[in-house]
Design a protein around this motif. Structure first.
Motif, mmCIF file in Angstrom:
data_model
loop_
_atom_site.group_PDB
_atom_site.id
_atom_site.type_symbol
_atom_site.label_atom_id
_atom_site.label_comp_id
_atom_site.label_asym_id
_atom_site.label_seq_id
_atom_site.Cartn_x
_atom_site.Cartn_y
_atom_site.Cartn_z
ATOM 1 N N TYR A 13 24.220 84.997 58.982
ATOM 2 C CA TYR A 13 24.741 83.451 59.338
ATOM 3 C C TYR A 13 26.438 83.475 58.315
ATOM 4 O O TYR A 13 27.459 83.138 58.468
ATOM 5 N N LEU A 14 26.044 84.149 56.795
ATOM 6 C CA LEU A 14 27.440 83.979 56.146
ATOM 7 C C LEU A 14 28.275 85.555 56.702
ATOM 8 O O LEU A 14 29.466 85.466 56.268
ATOM 9 N N PHE A 45 34.211 91.154 49.538
ATOM 10 C CA PHE A 45 33.280 90.030 49.412
ATOM 11 C C PHE A 45 31.625 89.886 49.518
ATOM 12 O O PHE A 45 31.097 89.034 49.248
ATOM 13 N N TYR A 46 30.818 90.651 49.885
ATOM 14 C CA TYR A 46 29.748 91.358 49.797
ATOM 15 C C TYR A 46 29.269 91.048 48.426
ATOM 16 O O TYR A 46 27.599 90.188 48.810
ATOM 17 N N PHE A 104 35.747 79.017 51.889
ATOM 18 C CA PHE A 104 35.119 78.396 53.037
ATOM 19 C C PHE A 104 34.330 78.877 52.966
ATOM 20 O O PHE A 104 32.779 78.373 53.194
ATOM 21 N N LEU A 105 33.743 79.971 52.575
ATOM 22 C CA LEU A 105 31.977 80.930 52.058
ATOM 23 C C LEU A 105 31.626 79.793 51.229
ATOM 24 O O LEU A 105 30.319 79.210 52.254
ATOM 25 N N GLN A 106 32.194 78.595 50.421
ATOM 26 C CA GLN A 106 31.319 78.081 49.716
ATOM 27 C C GLN A 106 30.936 76.822 50.511
ATOM 28 O O GLN A 106 29.438 76.414 50.639
ATOM 29 N N GLN A 107 32.364 76.233 51.606
ATOM 30 C CA GLN A 107 31.600 75.087 52.240
ATOM 31 C C GLN A 107 30.369 75.705 53.234
ATOM 32 O O GLN A 107 29.693 74.870 53.661
ATOM 33 N N ALA A 108 30.328 77.469 53.714
ATOM 34 C CA ALA A 108 29.655 77.287 54.938
ATOM 35 C C ALA A 108 27.933 77.017 54.747
ATOM 36 O O ALA A 108 27.100 76.778 54.765
ATOM 37 N N GLU A 123 24.918 87.370 47.698
ATOM 38 C CA GLU A 123 23.421 86.963 47.088
ATOM 39 C C GLU A 123 23.791 85.504 45.995
ATOM 40 O O GLU A 123 23.047 84.390 45.909
ATOM 41 N N ASN A 124 25.130 85.594 44.970
ATOM 42 C CA ASN A 124 25.422 84.145 44.045
ATOM 43 C C ASN A 124 25.670 83.484 44.913
ATOM 44 O O ASN A 124 24.891 82.425 45.122
ATOM 45 N N LEU A 125 26.348 83.211 46.567
ATOM 46 C CA LEU A 125 26.941 81.911 47.330
ATOM 47 C C LEU A 125 24.839 81.520 47.847
ATOM 48 O O LEU A 125 24.285 80.468 47.778
ATOM 49 N N MET A 126 23.935 82.742 48.400
ATOM 50 C CA MET A 126 22.836 82.017 48.539
ATOM 51 C C MET A 126 22.244 81.360 47.895
ATOM 52 O O MET A 126 21.426 80.820 48.149
#
Length: 226
Positions: free
Chosen positions: A153-154, A183-184, A48-52, A188-191
């Motif tokens: 947003y994330l 999950f926090y 879900f977060l990857q798609q975000a 950083e990696n996702l962003m």
């Protein structure tokens, strides 16, 4: 510090933008057995977060790069592209409803920011004002930095899903907030993976989630709208 406090207030769960009325596919995923275990929920949340970040961040970034978002013709292309990528009808309606609520709320909080021009532009162009676009355009006009807006947003995306899981009885509050805390560590990696991408690079990366959102209409008894 005051600016940070104002941003934290705007993304508080008590703010009446309507986000807590939607599960974004989690309710149907649990109902139909796509998410069965705590480990399965972790995988779901990561997808879900990857798609975000792959879908929403490029549009947020592009809105921030516009010199005059209320007058720039490029905004029409950005807004039309986003509208076309909202494939699930219920999510499309939810996004537009939240966009209207968000703008109305901010206009009442910050009348000096001149946010009415954002609404006027979308009305004039006859393009739906989706929440992600309104979120970025308004916060930019109010002087918030792009990294802070991306982080918030994330955070909102994760918070709403954890809250939905708790209210569905899938996990308890202590377990849920511990999961949110864990999950926090990957934020950083996702962003970083989509910190500079623009709207023409946006992609939907979790099609099973889209399917779950469509199947929400078949849930016999619903807690959430979608």
């Amino acid at each position: 510090m005051t600016q940070l406090a104002r941003l934290l207030h705007l993304v508080d769960s008590a703010i009446p933008t309507g986000s807590f009325a939607y599960s974004y596919g989690l309710e149907s995923s649990i109902t139909f057995g796509l998410v069965k275990t705590p480990f399965g929920l972790r995988n779901y949340l990561y997808s879900f977060l990857q798609q975000a970040v792959s879908m929403e961040f490029p549009f947020i970034n592009s809105c921030y790069k516009l010199a005059l978002p209320d007058l720039n013709t490029e905004l029409a292309t950005i807004a039309t592209e986003y509208d076309a990528m909202m494939l699930v009808p219920t999510l499309h309606r939810a996004s537009v409803a939240q966009g209207k609520n968000w703008l109305k709320l901010l206009e009442s909080f910050y009348p000096e920011a001149g946010l009415d021009v954002v609404n006027q532009w979308f009305v004039q162009e006859q393009i739906p004002l989706h929440f992600v676009l309104g979120f970025a355009l308004c916060l930019k006009r109010m002087g918030f930095s792009l990294p802070d807006v991306q982080t918030m947003y994330l955070h909102m995306a994760l918070r709403d899903q954890i809250s939905a899981a708790i209210r569905l009885g899938f996990m308890g509050p202590m377990e849920g907030h511990k999961l949110q805390h864990d999950f926090y560590s990957i934020f950083e990696n996702l962003m970083a993976s989509h910190a500079e991408t623009e709207y023409f690079q946006a992609s939907r990366s979790a099609f099973l989630l889209d399917a779950a959102q469509v199947f929400h209409e078949d849930v016999y008894s619903k807690l959430f709208q979608n």
